[in-house]
Enzyme design. Structure first.
Site, PDB file in Angstrom:
ATOM      1  N   TYR A  65       0.995  -1.148   0.178  1.00 23.85           N
ATOM      2  CA  TYR A  65       0.130   0.156   0.029  1.00 23.85           C
ATOM      3  C   TYR A  65       0.936   1.311  -0.063  1.00 23.85           C
ATOM      4  CZ  TYR A  65      -3.253   3.683   1.668  1.00 23.85           C
ATOM      5  OH  TYR A  65      -3.829   4.818   1.672  1.00 23.85           O
ATOM      6  N   ASP A  73      -8.265  -3.691  -1.144  1.00 20.18           N
ATOM      7  CA  ASP A  73      -9.589  -2.814  -1.521  1.00 20.18           C
ATOM      8  C   ASP A  73      -9.025  -1.531  -1.994  1.00 20.18           C
ATOM      9  OD1 ASP A  73      -9.863  -0.519   0.909  1.00 20.18           O
ATOM     10  OD2 ASP A  73      -8.782  -2.377   1.536  1.00 20.18           O
ATOM     11  N   LYS A 121     -11.231  -9.399   5.892  1.00 19.12           N
ATOM     12  CA  LYS A 121     -11.863  -8.215   6.171  1.00 19.12           C
ATOM     13  C   LYS A 121     -12.594  -7.560   4.892  1.00 19.12           C
ATOM     14  CE  LYS A 121     -10.759  -3.266   7.252  1.00 19.12           C
ATOM     15  NZ  LYS A 121      -9.833  -2.255   7.391  1.00 19.12           N
TER      16      LYS A 121
END
Length: 529
Positions: free
Chosen positions: A269, A304, A376
């Site tokens: 990320y 995500d 998640k």
């Protein structure tokens, strides 16, 4: 997290084995590079474990002053602890804090000790750092004791809700009220831009923007407040923050010391979305995950985010590849399956035909590939339009997908996404949505079995096949570390990040042959002394 019945897809076992094998092959060179380097943040985290805390009158942490002074005087190639404890042994200062204060004015001479001096410095630094490791162990034992006393949430998935006003003293009552309304996990979003600060702010903070600064004192205050609420509601409320950015190792250490329960911690990320140097990120990530493993912290990964910059249908396989890589890097660092909160998201354009069926296929693929991981599941954000009625309906579909596919951690979607920072009343409506769907359909995971060659099974197999092809393509990249080349080429999230650039590169140091870091040694060997 206890297992629950899950609707699994029928995937070719050979394909699953090949996917994992390729992920290992792609990941190993990156681990070798991580083991050949240290960073200023790894060294600062080590000093924090040894008990060094606080900051000067300009709020610059003492760990920053001390690491910078050692780097200028002796270099960090051998680690920070050998020069620091050598200086203490030579009488440069009576204790670690005083040494750091003196170092801030460059009134201490540092050297890399040799022979018996090096042996003695290593022994004393290990004793100091081991006290921090034992504190982390004690906090993990406290968590286990409180879970036994108060109990875990009876339902799955756990309901995960975000608070962040910028003011820790405003966050606390909102978090407590959210727990009373049904939230099982409270996440405190960090202030905008903290990931790019090369220091950890000090003390309780009240001035964050679109989030609240991650500090040790803020961690302590929120953990204490949620312990009170856990006692009140009769279930242990978990606390989440972010171990990412330029201070990833330090924040991981502080999280372990203050008993946080989950930490956002993704392998790529920071590289892709914050332009942090890839080598800096992978070195810091490995240390932070070793701390998380020891602390019993569940990590949440950030797949995500890929779907906010790439199309959720066309790029679905990049999410699967990232999940497989995150799994490899996490397990290599010592994390267990129950700590792998791998991410995925409900981000397919709802106007597409069969969009919900594709969402189910992608969610089931993740659940099938990682049956023991507390996945998640992230709510819709990209296609939220500001129409709060449509948004609430989309969140209901998201909640239903979570119930159908046996998700473990369900982030509460907000119908005001992309409009305003949610009010307490917005959160209350969102929690009503979650409670209704899980109450009415929470058991559907036992009944939902997609036909063997139907749309959902076929789509999931296609995504897995594309993920295998991409992993093979990455493995075929030239160079000693094909994954770094693939990141430089823009393979993930359409972001091109070369290993020779990015923020924090100047904080990366090649280890010398005599490099010593007692924290890494204690964490890797599971030792307490």
């Amino acid at each position: 997290m206890s297992p629950r019945p899950r609707p699994l897809l029928e995937l070719d076992r050979a394909d699953v084995r090949r996917a994992r094998s390729l992920a290992r092959t792609v990941g190993r060179p990156v681990v070798r590079i991580a083991n050949q380097h240290t960073t200023v943040s790894v060294e600062r985290a080590t000093l924090r474990l040894a008990g060094l805390a606080g900051a000067d009158h300009e709020r610059v942490p003492w760990v920053n002053h001390l690491v910078d002074a050692v780097r200028e005087g002796a270099g960090l190639e051998h680690g920070v602890t050998l020069p620091v404890w050598d200086a203490l042994r030579r009488g440069a200062a009576p204790d670690l804090l005083t040494l750091a204060q003196m170092a801030s004015s460059r009134s201490v001479d540092f050297r890399v000790p040799e022979g018996k001096d090096a042996t003695a410095a290593a022994r004393q630094s290990r004793t100091a750092v081991a006290r921090g490791i034992r504190t982390i162990d004690a906090q993990r034992a406290t968590r286990d004791r409180l879970i036994k006393r108060h109990g875990d949430p009876k339902q799955r998935p756990w309901v995960y809700l975000i608070v962040a006003t910028g003011d820790i003293y405003h966050d606390i009552p909102q978090a407590q009220e959210a727990a009373r309304e049904g939230a099982d996990v409270i996440a405190v979003i960090r202030s905008t831009g903290q990931s790019l600060l090369d220091y950890v702010p000090e003390g309780a903070t009240r001035e964050g923007y679109a989030g609240t600064y991650a500090t040790q004192e803020n961690f302590r205050l929120m953990r204490a407040a949620l312990d009170e609420t856990s006692k009140e509601v009769g279930r242990y409320i978990r606390l989440t923050n972010y171990a990412s950015g330029l201070c990833m190792p330090e924040i991981a250490a502080l999280a372990g010391l203050e008993r946080l329960d989950m930490m956002l911690n993704d392998s790529m990320y920071g590289i892709l979305f914050r332009d942090i140097n890839p080598i800096r990120t992978f070195v810091d990530q490995r240390f932070s995950r070793q701390v998380h493993a020891r602390a019993g912290i569940i990590i949440n990964t950030g797949e995500d985010n890929y779907l906010t910059t790439s199309d959720a249908v066309e790029a679905a396989h990049t999410v699967t590849v990232s999940q497989l890589l995150n799994e490899y890097f996490a397990k290599e660092a010592g994390l267990e399956d129950w700590q792998l909160g791998l991410g995925h998201a409900f981000e397919i354009n709802p106007d597409l035909p069969d969009s919900f069926r594709m969402e189910l296929a992608h969610a089931l693929l993740a659940r099938t590939l990682f049956p023991d991981a507390p996945l998640k599941w992230m709510p819709p954000t990209k296609h939220m339009t500001g129409d709060v009625f449509r948004g609430n309906l989309l969140d209901g579909f998201f909640n239903l997908a979570g119930a159908l596919t046996g998700q473990s951690i369900l982030l509460v979607g907000m119908m005001t996404e992309a409009v305003v920072t949610p009010w307490i009343s917005d959160r209350d409506i969102a929690l009503q949505n979650v409670r209704y769907v899980l109450g009415a359909a929470g058991g559907l995971t036992e009944d939902f079995h997609p036909p063997r060659d139907g749309f959902i099974q076929t789509r999931a197999r296609q995504v897995l096949s594309e993920a295998i092809d991409l992993l093979q393509e990455i493995n075929d990249e030239p160079g000693k570390a094909p994954l770094l080349e693939a990141i430089a080429d823009g393979t993930f999230g359409e972001m091109k990040r070369p290993a020779t650039a990015g923020k924090g590169l100047d904080g990366v140091v090649v280890r010398a042959a005599g490099y010593d870091n007692p924290a890494i040694t204690l964490l890797e060997n599971g030792q307490t002394r």
